[in-house]
Each structure stands twice: as C-alpha cells, then as structure tokens.
Design a protein around this motif. Structure first.
Motif, PDB file in Angstrom:
ATOM      1  N   PRO A   1      23.901 -26.725  -6.959  1.00 21.72           N
ATOM      2  CA  PRO A   1      24.354 -26.255  -8.272  1.00 21.72           C
ATOM      3  C   PRO A   1      24.117 -24.766  -8.474  1.00 21.72           C
ATOM      4  N   THR A   2      23.106 -24.204  -7.764  1.00 22.75           N
ATOM      5  CA  THR A   2      22.802 -22.788  -7.943  1.00 22.75           C
ATOM      6  C   THR A   2      23.810 -21.876  -7.248  1.00 22.75           C
ATOM      7  N   PHE A   3      24.607 -22.427  -6.329  1.00 24.90           N
ATOM      8  CA  PHE A   3      25.580 -21.566  -5.646  1.00 24.90           C
ATOM      9  C   PHE A   3      26.756 -21.295  -6.577  1.00 24.90           C
ATOM     10  N   ASP A   4      27.043 -19.997  -6.778  1.00 28.75           N
ATOM     11  CA  ASP A   4      28.054 -19.591  -7.746  1.00 28.75           C
ATOM     12  C   ASP A   4      29.451 -19.639  -7.121  1.00 28.75           C
ATOM     13  N   VAL A   5      30.021 -20.832  -7.106  1.00 25.84           N
ATOM     14  CA  VAL A   5      31.308 -21.036  -6.432  1.00 25.84           C
ATOM     15  C   VAL A   5      32.436 -20.340  -7.185  1.00 25.84           C
ATOM     16  N   ALA A   6      32.318 -20.242  -8.512  1.00 23.18           N
ATOM     17  CA  ALA A   6      33.358 -19.574  -9.313  1.00 23.18           C
ATOM     18  C   ALA A   6      33.443 -18.093  -8.938  1.00 23.18           C
ATOM     19  N   ARG A   7      32.273 -17.492  -8.721  1.00 23.18           N
ATOM     20  CA  ARG A   7      32.214 -16.083  -8.334  1.00 23.18           C
ATOM     21  C   ARG A   7      32.942 -15.852  -7.000  1.00 23.18           C
ATOM     22  N   LEU A   8      32.633 -16.702  -6.008  1.00 23.33           N
ATOM     23  CA  LEU A   8      33.281 -16.570  -4.699  1.00 23.33           C
ATOM     24  C   LEU A   8      34.794 -16.768  -4.831  1.00 23.33           C
ATOM     25  N   SER A   9      35.191 -17.743  -5.639  1.00 27.12           N
ATOM     26  CA  SER A   9      36.609 -18.013  -5.852  1.00 27.12           C
ATOM     27  C   SER A   9      37.312 -16.795  -6.444  1.00 27.12           C
ATOM     28  N   GLU A  10      36.681 -16.166  -7.452  1.00 26.37           N
ATOM     29  CA  GLU A  10      37.283 -14.982  -8.093  1.00 26.37           C
ATOM     30  C   GLU A  10      37.359 -13.795  -7.136  1.00 26.37           C
ATOM     31  N   LEU A  11      36.295 -13.594  -6.359  1.00 29.09           N
ATOM     32  CA  LEU A  11      36.303 -12.486  -5.400  1.00 29.09           C
ATOM     33  C   LEU A  11      37.446 -12.646  -4.415  1.00 29.09           C
ATOM     34  N   LEU A  12      37.633 -13.888  -3.935  1.00 34.92           N
ATOM     35  CA  LEU A  12      38.700 -14.137  -2.958  1.00 34.92           C
ATOM     36  C   LEU A  12      40.074 -13.936  -3.597  1.00 34.92           C
ATOM     37  N   ARG A  13      40.182 -14.319  -4.886  1.00 33.45           N
ATOM     38  CA  ARG A  13      41.460 -14.165  -5.595  1.00 33.45           C
ATOM     39  C   ARG A  13      41.820 -12.680  -5.695  1.00 33.45           C
ATOM     40  N   ASP A  14      40.797 -11.841  -5.930  1.00 31.22           N
ATOM     41  CA  ASP A  14      41.065 -10.432  -6.235  1.00 31.22           C
ATOM     42  C   ASP A  14      41.011  -9.489  -5.043  1.00 31.22           C
ATOM     43  N   ILE A  15      40.355  -9.926  -3.958  1.00 33.80           N
ATOM     44  CA  ILE A  15      40.006  -8.987  -2.898  1.00 33.80           C
ATOM     45  C   ILE A  15      41.190  -8.199  -2.349  1.00 33.80           C
ATOM     46  N   ARG A  16      42.282  -8.906  -2.043  1.00 32.70           N
ATOM     47  CA  ARG A  16      43.393  -8.199  -1.400  1.00 32.70           C
ATOM     48  C   ARG A  16      44.090  -7.234  -2.346  1.00 32.70           C
ATOM     49  N   ASP A  17      44.090  -7.557  -3.653  1.00 30.67           N
ATOM     50  CA  ASP A  17      44.711  -6.639  -4.608  1.00 30.67           C
ATOM     51  C   ASP A  17      43.843  -5.422  -4.844  1.00 30.67           C
ATOM     52  N   ARG A  18      42.534  -5.622  -4.843  1.00 31.25           N
ATOM     53  CA  ARG A  18      41.651  -4.521  -5.216  1.00 31.25           C
ATOM     54  C   ARG A  18      41.300  -3.599  -4.066  1.00 31.25           C
ATOM     55  N   VAL A  19      41.317  -4.129  -2.851  1.00 30.46           N
ATOM     56  CA  VAL A  19      40.918  -3.284  -1.731  1.00 30.46           C
ATOM     57  C   VAL A  19      42.124  -2.653  -1.057  1.00 30.46           C
ATOM     58  N   LYS A  20      42.088  -1.342  -0.976  1.00 29.98           N
ATOM     59  CA  LYS A  20      43.118  -0.611  -0.253  1.00 29.98           C
ATOM     60  C   LYS A  20      42.426  -0.005   0.967  1.00 29.98           C
ATOM     61  N   PHE A  21      43.198   0.758   1.721  1.00 31.78           N
ATOM     62  CA  PHE A  21      42.604   1.522   2.801  1.00 31.78           C
ATOM     63  C   PHE A  21      42.773   2.992   2.445  1.00 31.78           C
ATOM     64  N   CYS A  22      41.740   3.775   2.658  1.00 29.42           N
ATOM     65  CA  CYS A  22      41.716   5.188   2.274  1.00 29.42           C
ATOM     66  C   CYS A  22      42.906   5.932   2.894  1.00 29.42           C
ATOM     67  N   ASP A  23      43.650   6.675   2.067  1.00 30.55           N
ATOM     68  CA  ASP A  23      44.815   7.421   2.539  1.00 30.55           C
ATOM     69  C   ASP A  23      44.443   8.436   3.608  1.00 30.55           C
ATOM     70  N   VAL A  24      43.228   8.960   3.507  1.00 30.35           N
ATOM     71  CA  VAL A  24      42.820  10.032   4.424  1.00 30.35           C
ATOM     72  C   VAL A  24      42.275   9.455   5.729  1.00 30.35           C
ATOM     73  N   CYS A  25      41.227   8.637   5.615  1.00 27.38           N
ATOM     74  CA  CYS A  25      40.520   8.245   6.831  1.00 27.38           C
ATOM     75  C   CYS A  25      40.804   6.805   7.293  1.00 27.38           C
ATOM     76  N   GLY A  26      41.381   5.976   6.412  1.00 31.68           N
ATOM     77  CA  GLY A  26      41.690   4.602   6.805  1.00 31.68           C
ATOM     78  C   GLY A  26      40.554   3.621   6.599  1.00 31.68           C
ATOM     79  N   ASN A  27      39.439   4.090   6.043  1.00 32.62           N
ATOM     80  CA  ASN A  27      38.310   3.210   5.724  1.00 32.62           C
ATOM     81  C   ASN A  27      38.686   2.319   4.532  1.00 32.62           C
ATOM     82  N   VAL A  28      37.974   1.192   4.355  1.00 30.38           N
ATOM     83  CA  VAL A  28      38.242   0.357   3.181  1.00 30.38           C
ATOM     84  C   VAL A  28      37.776   1.103   1.935  1.00 30.38           C
TER      85      VAL A  28
END
Lengths: 197, 197
Positions: free
Chosen positions: A35-62
């Motif tokens: 019960p202590t594992f925050d499954v909702a948090r993991l679910s939300e992170l996975l939902r948002d990750i691809r939209d929120r993370v880009k790759f740096c225009d200059v160096c290509g880092n996340v």
C-alpha cells in the motif's frame, strides 16, 4: 497465468530491458500488495514523460527545456566539449565532478553491423558548434569498445583540419581492480599509457 | 542526476523490487528512446490495477471478480484444497498442470522474526471452508524453508481432529539437478522420501 489485468501488467513490465517474466511478476505483486508504493505517481510520470522530456537542441542531452541545464549554465567552461555516445554517459561523467565543460551527445556509435553510419549520429551538429572557434578542446569519450573506438578515430580524422586539440579518455586498469584479473587488452593499454612518476 | 521528471521516473522505478539505480536509469531511457514501447498502456494499467484487482473472497487468490476464475470453475475438483503462502505460488502450481483441485492462499507464513503469527494468515477462512465436509484432502504447499515448515506443521496439528487427509509436497532433488551440488538437507530429504521401484 493470472486473470486479465494482472497478466497484462506483468507482460508490460516484461517488455522493459533487464526485466524477465519472474521479475515482472514480482514487481506486479509488489505494486498490488504494497500500500505504501505510490502507483498513481508512477502512472502519472509514465503518462507525462514523453511529452515533457525533449532533447537539448545544442548538445542532445535529455532536458525539459529546449536547452539543457548544462548548456544553460554560464559557469561551465565553454571552450571544452566532451563527446559521448549517450545521454546516460553525461550523467556518469557528471557524477565524477571532474569535468566542468560542455557535452555533445552523438546518439550512438558507428557500427557497420548494426547499420549505424556517421550520418545517423549528431556529427553535423557537432561541426556546427565547433565552427565559431570558441571551443579549443574536444574530448572523445565514446566507449572503449570496437564501435566507440571506430567513432573516436572517425571524429579525430574529421577534426584534424581544425585548430582544435582532440583528446581521448585514458584506457587502463580500473581503480580498485586487480592486475591479475585484467584482460590482456586492458593490461596492454595500461602499459602503453603508463605515466612517469 | 537528470533534469526533473527523468530523475523522478528513475527514482520511482528504483523503488520497485529487484531494480537498482542503474537498471532504473536503463529502463527510463528505454522508455524515452524507444518509440515502439507503449508507455501510455503501462501508465493506464498502473492507474487502474489497484481498483480493478481484488482478492478472491473464497481462496484469497488475485481476481478481477469477487471470486477468482479457479473457484468459479465447476470442473475443478472441489474435494481437494492446496494451501499456499502466496498468490504467486498458485500461478507456479497452475503452470505444472498437475493439480486440478482448489487453492487456499494464506497470505504469508508463520515467522516469529517477522512478527507474523497464525492470526495474521487466512487460517480462519480455511477452517470455515473445511467445515461442511466437502473437502477430503488438504495439500500443504507452503515453502520448504523454516517459515513454510513451521506453518505446515501448525496447520497439520490444527487439522488432526478433522476427517481430512493432510499431505505435504515432497522434498528432494530438483529434476535436472546434479546430486553433487545438492545441499545436505535436500539430499537427506531425498533419502528419507525414497521410493521403491
């Protein structure tokens, strides 16, 4: 086999790298029974990750912005660029706290077997960055394996015409390692790169 | 360390069992860099899993309904109950296709060190199931370790007063294993349980 969604979750986890069917099952049950594992948090992170993370225009880092935190930092040495294969390598080097310059992420290494050629890597972007003459040294920090060495020697040939120092990370015995267990290539490199004390 | 959400995702994965910081990083980058991986699907499964999965009212196995698929199946032998510690054990036994009876999931094993006593397990529910006299045999399939053996002997004492056959899974050499590498306890058990051919 389990009823519907439990099996589906096991299958999805099993598609991730390094997670076999047994580990996937263990993870799914951990999520169900802890019960202590925050499954909702993991679910939300996975939902948002691809939209929120880009790759740096200059160096290509996340990055969550168009330019990553390292490229935005004016305290970093702008005359030094460390060329790596992958964004994970940036993180590994940052942890050493030895390097205060900028990075350039190639997005892989030259590998005829995997069908990766120079055009598949961010080499043009590197040349563009070097064009204005600010950068004085390029450190080639590709992996010390076949593909990484091939990429480093390709880049070093490409950069000979420019007024830029090109260096390569040292190969040798890992610190804390045992000479007896070193492979002959590594040991050979350690001799080649020996330093006068 | 990475910018915001990437690091958060790595941290969340790192909280799952069997996933260290390096694996968590590898998984996060796999999700970021592999367009074919259906991250939305995994996110939705995680969002819904706890709401959709219940535990079977009868046997304690995982189920999407009040009663699990095995308890609902009239073709299963209703006179035979296999007692296991965990829902994962049900799945392991089902894979053998050797057992066609019902299950009872205890939800753990007696362990004074971990502070788990008989009252913390689904033992009252087991006694209720056995009360109507349908069940003729109880197979104790708790793990062949200290806690599992303690639980099995506790249950076997509890069931002596009833007109029910109580059995225990055989201990012995694993099939495909090597006698030379068997530990002495297992090898001793294999002698004890030897069968006349």
């Amino acid at each position: 086999m389990y009823d519907g969604i439990v099996q589906e979750l096991i299958d999805e986890f099993g598609r991730l790298p390094g997670i076999g069917p047994k580990s996937a099952q263990r993870i799914a049950f951990h999520i169900l029974q802890t019960p202590t594992f925050d499954v909702a948090r993991l679910s939300e992170l996975l939902r948002d990750i691809r939209d929120r993370v880009k790759f740096c225009d200059v160096c290509g880092n996340v990055s969550e912005q168009d330019r990553c935190a390292i490229c935005r930092d004016p305290r970093r040495n702008q005359t030094l660029i460390c060329v790596v294969e992958d964004a994970k390598d940036v993180s590994a080097i940052e942890r050493t706290r030895e390097f205060r310059g900028l990075y350039h992420v190639l997005g892989g290494a030259i590998s005829p077997i995997a069908g990766v050629g120079p055009d598949d890597l961010r080499i043009t972007q590197l040349m563009t960055r070097l064009a204005d003459g600010t950068v004085q040294e390029v450190i080639l920090a590709t992996n010390p394996n076949l593909e990484g060495e091939a990429t480093a020697s390709y880049l070093s040939r490409l950069l000979t015409t420019m007024q830029i120092t090109v260096s390569r990370l040292a190969s040798g015995l890992p610190v804390g390692g045992d000479l007896e267990y070193a492979d002959e290539v590594t040991l050979g490199r350690a001799f080649e790169g020996r330093r006068v004390l």
